[in-house]
Scaffold this motif. Structure first.
Motif, mmCIF file in Angstrom:
data_model
loop_
_atom_site.group_PDB
_atom_site.id
_atom_site.type_symbol
_atom_site.label_atom_id
_atom_site.label_comp_id
_atom_site.label_asym_id
_atom_site.label_seq_id
_atom_site.Cartn_x
_atom_site.Cartn_y
_atom_site.Cartn_z
ATOM 1 N N ILE A 1 0.822 -1.157 -0.030
ATOM 2 C CA ILE A 1 0.024 0.064 0.015
ATOM 3 C C ILE A 1 0.913 1.401 -0.174
ATOM 4 N N SER A 2 1.827 1.264 0.847
ATOM 5 C CA SER A 2 2.807 2.496 0.978
ATOM 6 C C SER A 2 3.277 2.491 -0.288
ATOM 7 N N LYS A 3 3.798 1.642 -1.043
ATOM 8 C CA LYS A 3 4.553 1.963 -2.084
ATOM 9 C C LYS A 3 3.676 2.116 -3.385
ATOM 10 N N ALA A 4 2.410 1.882 -3.246
ATOM 11 C CA ALA A 4 1.587 2.084 -4.326
ATOM 12 C C ALA A 4 1.559 3.447 -5.335
ATOM 13 N N GLU A 5 1.191 3.278 -6.322
ATOM 14 C CA GLU A 5 1.134 4.392 -7.028
ATOM 15 C C GLU A 5 0.136 5.330 -6.684
ATOM 16 N N ILE A 6 -0.653 4.781 -5.903
ATOM 17 C CA ILE A 6 -1.557 6.016 -5.537
ATOM 18 C C ILE A 6 -1.260 7.220 -5.037
ATOM 19 N N TRP A 7 -0.237 7.215 -4.269
ATOM 20 C CA TRP A 7 0.372 8.306 -3.702
ATOM 21 C C TRP A 7 0.797 9.346 -4.547
ATOM 22 N N ASN A 8 1.241 8.873 -5.791
ATOM 23 C CA ASN A 8 1.574 10.007 -6.581
ATOM 24 C C ASN A 8 0.443 10.839 -7.214
ATOM 25 N N ASN A 9 -0.604 10.376 -6.989
ATOM 26 C CA ASN A 9 -1.663 11.353 -7.455
ATOM 27 C C ASN A 9 -1.909 12.559 -6.391
ATOM 28 N N ARG A 10 -1.835 13.675 -6.763
ATOM 29 C CA ARG A 10 -1.722 14.877 -6.064
ATOM 30 C C ARG A 10 -2.890 15.102 -5.067
ATOM 31 N N ILE A 11 -4.102 14.954 -6.094
ATOM 32 C CA ILE A 11 -5.432 15.100 -5.558
ATOM 33 C C ILE A 11 -5.336 14.426 -4.056
ATOM 34 N N LEU A 12 -5.096 12.955 -4.431
ATOM 35 C CA LEU A 12 -5.554 12.167 -3.061
ATOM 36 C C LEU A 12 -4.557 12.421 -2.061
ATOM 37 N N LYS A 13 -3.454 12.871 -2.385
ATOM 38 C CA LYS A 13 -2.369 13.366 -1.252
ATOM 39 C C LYS A 13 -2.876 14.298 -0.545
ATOM 40 N N ILE A 14 -3.585 15.137 -1.353
ATOM 41 C CA ILE A 14 -3.800 16.475 -0.583
ATOM 42 C C ILE A 14 -5.128 16.101 0.450
ATOM 43 N N ALA A 15 -6.037 15.169 -0.229
ATOM 44 C CA ALA A 15 -7.044 14.615 0.529
ATOM 45 C C ALA A 15 -6.674 14.053 1.840
ATOM 46 N N PHE A 16 -5.657 13.118 1.643
ATOM 47 C CA PHE A 16 -5.388 12.406 2.627
ATOM 48 C C PHE A 16 -4.922 13.291 3.969
ATOM 49 N N PHE A 17 -3.958 14.430 3.449
ATOM 50 C CA PHE A 17 -3.518 15.088 4.471
ATOM 51 C C PHE A 17 -4.449 15.935 5.261
ATOM 52 N N THR A 18 -5.525 16.383 4.493
ATOM 53 C CA THR A 18 -6.661 17.250 4.902
ATOM 54 C C THR A 18 -7.325 16.405 6.030
ATOM 55 N N ILE A 19 -7.703 15.152 5.624
ATOM 56 C CA ILE A 19 -8.385 14.244 6.429
ATOM 57 C C ILE A 19 -7.520 14.182 7.697
ATOM 58 N N LEU A 20 -6.158 13.903 7.558
ATOM 59 C CA LEU A 20 -5.269 13.676 8.778
ATOM 60 C C LEU A 20 -5.504 15.017 9.602
ATOM 61 N N ILE A 21 -5.291 16.110 9.253
ATOM 62 C CA ILE A 21 -5.137 17.258 9.956
ATOM 63 C C ILE A 21 -6.400 17.462 10.677
#
Lengths: 240, 71, 881
Positions: free
Chosen positions: C158-178
């Motif tokens: 999961i952590s190495k998955a390509e999904i993380w390169n998707n910028r929108i997903l990254k932003i969404a993830f960090f927003t949820i985290l915050i």
């Protein structure tokens, strides 16, 4: 079988004590060590505890089998063969060198040859893995002799490992300091270590022993240890 | 047998650079001990015998002889 | 016999027998002369005794028995017995004996009891330790399990998955985290919930402290951030008393100080979460490709003896001689320096004016030198011979690098270490910055120039117009400008030079004032938070550096806050005692544990508070002034190399701490007073305030201890070492030795075997630099069984050079700067600070100026006297003889 030939570039540079102390240093690391005296002065025995009036050596016998009776062993376990009095004219050092290979446990053993100053390296039957150490002192005469020897070696195309080894180095002397620094950077075939001048080396012979045993806390002890270590790494490099 | 090869004598031949490299650089790190060329030149000039030999060597253009691996 | 005696004797002779008369006189003389009882007393006492003897048979044994018994029960009564103070003592002791059960236990009984309690304590400690060990082990197993569990494979995927390169997903993830974190932080807990939550976190953090690895550190940091943010949120929303204006004002002050501390904490975590630990890069083997380097050694008023070793060591740096140029930049324009430079063959530069101090000096030098790189050493920073080969690789590897900085290491003790006598026992103040913070800065490419022990690229300097001269910390400002211009800076965390620490506390404080002022000026004139050329991480790192120097006001607020409650009864934290306890104590513990883990080898717990307290008052004004008006205030150079010739106490510099200390001590006694006689509703909060005040007293005591300047005995510093060498005796024999310390004209060494040398023997010292061996003529100046001290003789310039090359300039000379320090243990560190504090108090009293001395003596005498009046428990076993 590892063969080390040690010769002074001229007489009186302290070759025999280097051989004796080196043998002892190798022995202290549990190596099998044979010392063969090729010098008519026949004095390696005195460094290794041989009785003064024991005059026989390999040069008194015609064949190797009878000569090998003259192998002695000192307290440290160094096996040595004195030169003798040279009474048998048929014996030659080249034969002795070749015969040494027949000794049954010679595969891993070290053979140190104490060579006289008047016989040039080119006269010895040297293989490419053999190491030839020419012992020098830090003075201008040795400087001149070394360059002459280099010419010689170049012209005759040497294939063995040849090094110039400094003995009796005294850093308090300006000349010696200057020369050593010059040699370290400029001189080809210069060994990357030196034996310091130490009274213990000379004193030990008066005790019929070597400096390593008589003065274990001296610099000489460390210097010979370093020399032995360096030779081991050279020999390992040769094998690989 | 190999322990002698790795063992380094501790007196006067132990190099402070070895300490440094051991901690931070590893064996591959090359540290160049700089040759004091000026000092060597002074030595050659100071002793006439040495100078003679140096000049005649230059004349004959002697190549440097190296063993398989010197150090 | 005199006349009055005769008269009395004859009078008595009428009433009593001769024997009795003689007895009376004998006793009288005894009491009067021996026991020094007053005349009347001495006269009456024998009659008393006689009277008593009518009723009690007072033979010798009985009398002795009674005497012994009295002595036993009233052990503190002094001879002579009949004095007013003794009467008080006897009365108090009688009351004490009557009311309290003084078990007349023997010494054996007492020690038995003591051992029993001790055993109980040890037993409970053992149980605690067992629980602790089990917890830690369980956590370790859990941790390793999580790491090596095969199902972790899916996690890896999961952590190495390509999904993380998707910028929108990254932003969404960090927003949820915050968002999640925000919820966690702001949800108000009831007291019980808070207690549970906090204890869970504490247990986790406590057990993690033995687990090694970066992940555990990150976890602890996350926990600490959560707890402290929660705490701050709680403070802002729940604890301000809007009704009471005084409390409100003071409360807001404290809250601002706490917010500052929180900000510094968060930024600190960010800065040091992943120190880069950059490795040196090797250079090309062909030295003809190496660039030219100029070495600048700026000096102003330092003595030649300080500059000499630096220059000599600079000359012996391993760099091709034709590509190395050394210059002494002498703003003092002293002829002996010019002469020295000529003698050893280095450049000597001066200028016609002295504008802009060091920066101006170096700018002027840049105009007349041509090296592609410029290395700078303060005149007392002695470089190792490997300096350039360790640093230059960075430049040649990346053309954007403009600076390589190395640590500032001191071979002498700074004022804290010298006055508190803990040189090399605890990490010094410097160590945190150069050991950890700068390395952390390097991770974010925010290393800044520290003025010395660094190399700069000339082209970068020229691009920004030379060294910055607008502020007093021209070094940091220069680095900032270069970073704005797009260059990179690097830090190699290997000490390659060492110098002198500041001499005295006042010099030290003066130096810090300069840095504080300089930083504030930078923030006003060239604010790193704004302007182009820096990324967000760099800005935050600069912000943290700046905030560090603003710690004056918050530190003073923390040192005086508890007094608000004690003196003014102002509720600066408007919350019930339990809430305060549940919020403050765990947060503090959490933060302390996390900091201890991160900074453990570089700074021990609680010493940071001491350092801050020492500086707080002094950096207050310069920073505020500089923030308001950056161009005011003058530049004062730090002096190096002076000698402190007496033990004395620096009253001037310690005045602020003493005042703060007095306020706190008075506050504490007042608090005790209120505890017993004030209203009991506030008791919980009062106790917390008093605990806080006592903590402040300890910190201030340690600060006070630092001002006791210890005498500096030696004029040349002795540096600890550990490298091999040899000596050759007059008889030609050599001995292997180990050099244990050296100074600039002698060495101390140790032999493996007892030697037979005597003082004044001439001995040749053989030391090496690389493959070269040097010989030094010395004589023995002191000797012990396996140790020798040698002093060099006949030191001409060549020999001096060689000596420095073999000692100060060794490549490994300073490598052990951190090796002796074990990891921090907060409890142990606290007891250390505590004992230092006690020493501070002792110093205060010991060094008191003479006017105060009679007062102190009087006060101590009064205290002692009062203590002697108090009843004392009879301790010795009573054995009737």
């Amino acid at each position: 079988m590892k063969k080390i030939f040690v010769k002074g570039i001229k007489g009186g540079t302290g070759t025999t004590s280097v051989v004796a102390n080196l043998a002892c240093a190798l022995r202290k690391s549990h190596e099998t060590v044979y010392v063969i005296d090729l010098d008519p002065k026949s004095d390696i025995g005195l460094h290794l505890g041989l009785a003064w009036d024991h005059l026989l050596g390999w040069s008194d016998y015609a064949d190797f089998a009878s000569a090998s009776e003259q192998f002695h062993q000192d307290n440290d376990g160094v096996t040595f063969l004195p030169y003798g009095s040279g009474s048998n004219t048929k014996s030659s050092f080249k034969d002795i060198i070749n015969h040494c290979q027949q000794l049954h446990d010679s595969d891993d053993a070290w053979f140190l040859f104490d060579c006289p100053a008047h016989i040039n390296a080119l006269e010895y039957p040297l293989d490419p893995e053999d190491i030839f150490l020419e012992v020098i002192n830090c003075d201008a005469i040795c400087h001149s002799l070394m360059y002459k020897q280099l010419n010689f070696l170049k012209q005759s195309g040497s294939s063995w490992q040849h090094y110039f080894l400094t003995n009796r180095f005294n850093s308090a002397s300006e000349l010696e300091s200057d020369l050593l620094q010059l040699w370290q950077s400029e001189l080809p075939l210069f060994a990357p270590l030196y034996i310091n001048k130490d009274e213990a080396i000379m004193e030990a012979t008066a005790f019929r022993n070597v400096a390593i045993n008589c003065a274990p806390y001296s610099v000489a002890n460390d210097d010979f240890e370093t020399l032995a270590g360096w030779l081991v790494s050279r020999a390992n490099n040769n094998e690989s | 047998m190999n322990d002698l090869a790795l063992k380094k004598s501790t007196v006067l031949t132990k190099n402070d650079i070895d300490n440094l490299l051991r901690q931070f650089g590893g064996k591959n790190q090359g540290y160049i001990e700089i040759v004091d060329v000026e000092k060597n030149r002074q030595t050659i000039d100071k002793y006439p015998l040495i100078k003679d030999i140096a000049l005649s060597i230059k004349d004959t253009q002697q190549d440097k002889l190296f063993n398989k691996s010197t150090y | 016999m005199k006349l009055p005696e005769r008269i009395i004797k004859t009078c008595l002779g009428f009433l009593f027998t001769k024997k009795i008369t003689r007895f009376v006189f004998f006793k009288f003389h005894g009491y009067f002369n021996q026991h020094k009882i007053s005349l009347l007393g001495a006269f009456i006492l024998p009659f008393l005794v006689l009277f008593l003897s009518l009723f009690i048979k007072l033979d010798k044994n009985r009398k002795n028995l009674i005497k012994q018994k009295l002595k036993y029960f009233y052990p503190h009564v002094t001879r002579p017995v009949v004095t007013p103070s003794n009467c008080v003592r006897i009365v108090l002791q009688s009351i004490y004996l009557a009311l309290f059960n003084t078990t007349t236990t023997s010494q054996a009984q007492i020690s038995y009891e003591q051992r029993k309690t001790w055993r109980k304590i040890k037993h409970s400690l053992r149980i605690l330790r067992l629980v602790d060990k089990k917890l830690v082990r369980a956590f370790k197993r859990l941790w390793l399990f999580a790491k090596t569990n095969p199902s972790a494979e899916s996690y890896q995927r999961i952590s190495k998955a390509e999904i993380w390169n998707n910028r929108i997903l990254k932003i969404a993830f960090f927003t949820i985290l915050i968002f999640a974190v925000a919820v966690f932080v702001t949800v108000p807990f009831s007291i019980e919930a808070q207690a549970v939550f906090i204890s869970l976190l504490l247990i986790v953090a406590y057990s993690l402290r033995r687990v090694e690895g970066q992940m555990a550190t990150i976890t602890m940091i996350t926990l600490a951030v959560t707890t402290s943010t929660r705490y701050l949120w709680w403070r802002y929303t729940d604890t301000l008393n809007w009704d009471d204006p005084v409390a409100l004002a003071l409360g807001i002050g404290l809250l601002l100080a706490e917010s500052y501390a929180w900000l510094v904490l968060i930024l600190g975590f960010f800065q040091t979460i992943n120190p880069l630990k950059r490795k040196p890069l090797p250079l090309n083997e062909d030295t003809s490709t190496w660039p030219t380097v100029d070495i600048y050694i700026p000096t102003y008023n330092e003595p030649l003896s300080v500059v000499k070793p630096t220059t000599i060591a600079a000359q012996s740096i391993d760099w091709p001689a034709d590509k190395l140029n050394i210059y002494i930049l002498d703003d003092g324009k002293r002829p002996e320096f010019a002469e020295f430079a000529r003698q050893i063959g280095v450049g000597y530069l001066t200028r016609s004016d002295n504008n802009h101090a060091k920066a101006g000096n170096m700018n002027q030098a840049m105009k007349v030198t041509q090296g592609e790189y410029i290395a700078i050493f303060d005149c007392d920073h002695i470089p190792a011979r490997s300096f350039l080969q360790m640093t230059m690789g960075q430049f040649l590897n990346d053309s954007k690098v403009c600076l390589v900085q190395t640590p500032h290491h001191f071979f002498s003790a700074d004022p804290f270490e010298r006055n508190l006598k803990n040189h090399r026992k605890i990490p010094n103040e410097n160590m945190l910055f150069y050991g950890l913070i700068q390395d952390g800065n390097d991770m974010w490419d925010a290393t800044f120039f520290c003025g010395s022990c660094a190399v700069l690229r000339r082209s970068a300097l020229e691009e920004i117009g030379g060294f910055a001269v607008e502020t007093v910390t021209e070094d940091a400002h220069t680095a900032l400008r270069m970073q704005r211009a797009g260059y990179k800076t690097t830090y190699i965390n290997i000490p390659q030079a060492a110098g002198l620490a500041t001499d005295s506390l006042s010099a030290h404080v003066g130096q810090r004032i300069r840095w504080a002022r300089g930083m504030a000026q930078i923030f006003r004139l060239d604010n790193p938070l704004f302007g182009k050329g820096l990324n967000i991480a760099q800005r935050l790192c600069y912000l943290n550096a700046m905030l560090h120097f603003l710690s004056g006001i918050p530190r003073i607020v923390f040192l005086t806050a508890p007094l608000a409650l004690i003196y003014f009864n102002a509720q600066i934290i408007y919350a019930p005692f339990v809430a305060i306890f549940l919020y403050i104590v765990p947060t503090l513990l959490q933060v302390k544990i996390t900091n201890s883990r991160i900074q453990g080898k570089y700074r021990y717990s609680f010493w940071g508070e001491v350092y801050e307290s020492v500086l707080a008052w002094y950096i207050l004004k310069p920073t505020t002034v500089a923030l308001i008006n950056p161009n005011k205030g003058k530049f004062n150079v730090t002096e190096k190399g002076g000698l402190n010739d007496t033990d004395h106490y620096d009253w001037t510099i310690s005045r602020p701490y003493i005042i703060l200390l007095l306020i706190n001590v008075i506050g504490m006694t007042y608090g005790v007073f209120r505890l017993f006689f004030g209203d009991t509703s506030q008791i919980g909060v009062l106790i917390i305030s008093m605990l806080w005040a006592s903590y402040n007293v300890i910190i201030l005591g340690a600060a006070v201890a630092v001002a006791a300047e210890a005498k500096q005995v030696r004029s040349s510093h002795r540096i600890k070492a550990n490298f091999p060498a040899a000596i050759r005796l007059a008889n030609g024999h050599t001995i292997k030795v180990k050099i244990t310390d050296y100074s600039d004209n002698g060495v101390g060494l140790e032999t493996e075997h007892s030697h037979l040398c005597r003082v004044n023997d001439k001995v040749e010292l053989l030391m090496s630099r690389g493959f070269k061996q040097y010989s030094f003529a010395t004589y023995i100046c002191n000797t012990r069984d396996k140790q020798l001290g040698l002093t060099l003789r006949d030191l001409d310039l060549e020999k001096q050079k060689a000596f420095i090359q073999c000692t100060f300039s060794r490549a490994d000379a300073w490598l052990d700067w951190q090796e002796n320090f074990k990891h921090d243990k907060p409890s142990y560190s606290f007891s250390n600070v505590f004992y230092t504090s006690l020493r501070g108090f002792k110093n205060l009293i010991f060094h008191a100026p003479n006017e105060l001395r009679p007062v102190i003596v009087f006060v101590s005498q009064v205290l002692y006297f009062v203590a002697s009046l108090l009843p004392k428990k009879p301790t010795k076993a009573f054995k009737p003889s």
